[in-house]
Design a protein around this motif. Structure first.
Motif, short mmCIF file in Angstrom:
data_model
loop_
_atom_site.label_atom_id
_atom_site.label_comp_id
_atom_site.label_asym_id
_atom_site.label_seq_id
_atom_site.Cartn_x
_atom_site.Cartn_y
_atom_site.Cartn_z
N LEU A 87 2.67 -0.95 -6.71
CA LEU A 87 1.80 -0.75 -5.59
C LEU A 87 0.22 -1.03 -6.15
O LEU A 87 -0.47 -1.86 -5.75
CB LEU A 87 1.80 0.74 -5.32
N GLU A 88 0.08 -0.74 -7.53
CA GLU A 88 -1.31 -1.04 -7.96
C GLU A 88 -1.33 -2.67 -8.29
O GLU A 88 -2.45 -3.00 -7.90
CB GLU A 88 -1.38 -0.24 -9.54
N LEU A 89 -0.47 -3.34 -8.70
CA LEU A 89 -0.45 -4.70 -8.75
C LEU A 89 -0.47 -5.46 -7.58
O LEU A 89 -1.56 -6.19 -7.51
CB LEU A 89 0.78 -5.15 -9.65
N LEU A 90 0.06 -5.15 -6.47
CA LEU A 90 0.08 -5.57 -5.28
C LEU A 90 -1.42 -5.35 -4.58
O LEU A 90 -1.83 -6.31 -4.05
CB LEU A 90 0.97 -5.23 -4.33
N LYS A 91 -1.76 -4.23 -4.66
CA LYS A 91 -3.22 -3.88 -4.28
C LYS A 91 -4.33 -4.77 -4.79
O LYS A 91 -5.23 -5.11 -4.19
CB LYS A 91 -3.47 -2.42 -4.67
N ASP A 92 -4.13 -5.24 -6.27
CA ASP A 92 -4.94 -6.13 -6.75
C ASP A 92 -4.76 -7.40 -6.34
O ASP A 92 -5.91 -8.07 -6.39
CB ASP A 92 -4.82 -5.95 -8.57
N MET A 93 -3.73 -7.76 -6.23
CA MET A 93 -3.56 -9.43 -5.58
C MET A 93 -3.97 -9.48 -4.04
O MET A 93 -4.34 -10.83 -3.93
CB MET A 93 -1.77 -9.42 -5.66
#
Length: 365
Positions: A87-93
């Motif tokens: 979730l953290e990675l997708l939120k940054d993307m």
């Protein structure tokens, strides 16, 4: 067992696929009601269902995106820590104004209105009764005289943190899960597999090949001739969730399995249900049947109320020649002066004067 692995895997992948929106709109329709009377969680749930994932996004709402991702988490058995990292990675993307939650905790909190209701029930420490129904307000067991709340002190630290230990049952309603099995076309077809898809020879491949299966059909012929009737299995075993064998505590999950399904599905996690969790300082013992009363009552309710509209007023008729069960009294849905109500020979040989009940509202259900 002579199974085609590629075929079985494809069947497993196709099971439960309800389309891209995961029946979200049907789900929302079932939950509709007066938002002013709903708790804050439900209001937030409906808001998230219409909020775009980010500005200009027309394919995913905030709720649909989280449902899709959480479905992947469950299907692939990701840990909460791994899911938080994703979730953290997708939120940054995604664009800066995206509404994707940043942790598993926030995602679960957003989906909490979808959770099934859990009932907490106290049990007698000697497995005599459940403090349920007529015993709900008692403080002492009427059979053995044991206190509802007091156990022998296990350790002072435990007492100070959690209070006196109590034997508990966590009861989860399973009727909705069964209804959704029949609502899904693929699942409904698979529930007939034990009759239409099973290879019948002298080999024992499935419980339907066992003598006990045939004995049940002979003992209850009216049940056995209806292929849609569910054959269920209950199993349980104790464990210590604290990973410390010296701790006097046991947890007994009661698992419910559907044996109508094919070999490659009946033991899959998505078809295994947890109707009961028994928790306490000691194991249930030989009187575990006392603890099984709540899920048994759920199943009886499901058996009686075959029609979700008519419920206990469902009218059925067994046809000896066709050897099947049919549901009658559809004339009750007609206007009171309709000519079909007077055609006795065309239907069941009787005049129909009754009026069908109105469908239940969501609040009543």
């Amino acid at each position: 067992m002579g199974l085609n692995v590629e075929k079985d895997q494809s069947n497993e992948d196709n099971v439960g696929n309800d389309g891209d929106n995961d029946q979200l709109y049907e789900l929302m329709h079932d939950m509709q009601g007066d938002l002013n009377e709903m708790p804050q969680e439900f209001e937030s749930f409906f808001e998230n269902s219409g909020q775009p994932l980010f500005s200009g996004c027309s394919k995913f709402t905030k709720l649909l995106a989280v449902l899709k991702l959480y479905n992947l988490k469950a299907k692939n058995r990701w840990s909460d820590k791994n899911f938080t990292g994703l979730l953290e990675l997708l939120k940054d993307m995604l664009p800066n104004d995206n509404e994707l939650p940043c942790s598993t905790y926030v995602a679960k909190k957003m989906l909490c209105p979808l959770g099934m209701e859990i009932e907490r029930i106290h049990a007698c420490p000697n497995d005599c009764i459940l403090y349920w129904k007529q015993y709900k307000n008692l403080h002492v067991c009427p059979k053995c005289g044991a206190s509802r709340y007091k156990w022998k002190r296990l350790d002072d630290a435990c007492e100070q943190k959690k209070g006196p230990p109590v034997k508990l049952l966590w009861h989860l309603l399973v009727i909705l899960r069964f209804k959704r099995l029949f609502a899904n076309a693929n699942d409904a077809k698979n529930l007939h597999w034990h009759v239409s898809g099973r290879k019948e020879d002298v080999k024992l491949r499935h419980l339907a090949d066992s003598p006990q299966w045939r004995n049940i059909n002979k003992k209850f012929p009216e049940f056995g001739v209806e292929n849609r009737n569910l054959r269920l299995g209950l199993c349980t075993d104790g464990m210590n969730p604290h990973d410390n064998m010296s701790t006097r505590h046991s947890t007994w999950p009661v698992i419910l399995k559907v044996y109508n399904l094919p070999l490659w599905l009946c033991m899959k996690r998505m078809y295994i249900m947890l109707p009961l969790l028994i928790s306490g300082p000691k194991q249930p013992g030989n009187d575990i049947d006392v603890h099984l009363a709540p899920p048994v009552e759920d199943l009886k309710m499901f058996w009686i109320k075959a029609c979700p509209v008519c419920e206990e007023e469902t009218v059925d008729l067994w046809l000896n020649n066709s050897r099947k069960n049919v549901f009658m009294s559809h004339q009750t849905f007609l206007p009171i002066d309709h000519p079909y109500r007077k055609k006795k020979k065309t239907f069941n040989g009787k005049y129909e004067t009754r009026v069908a009940r109105l469908p239940l509202s969501g609040d009543v259900i």
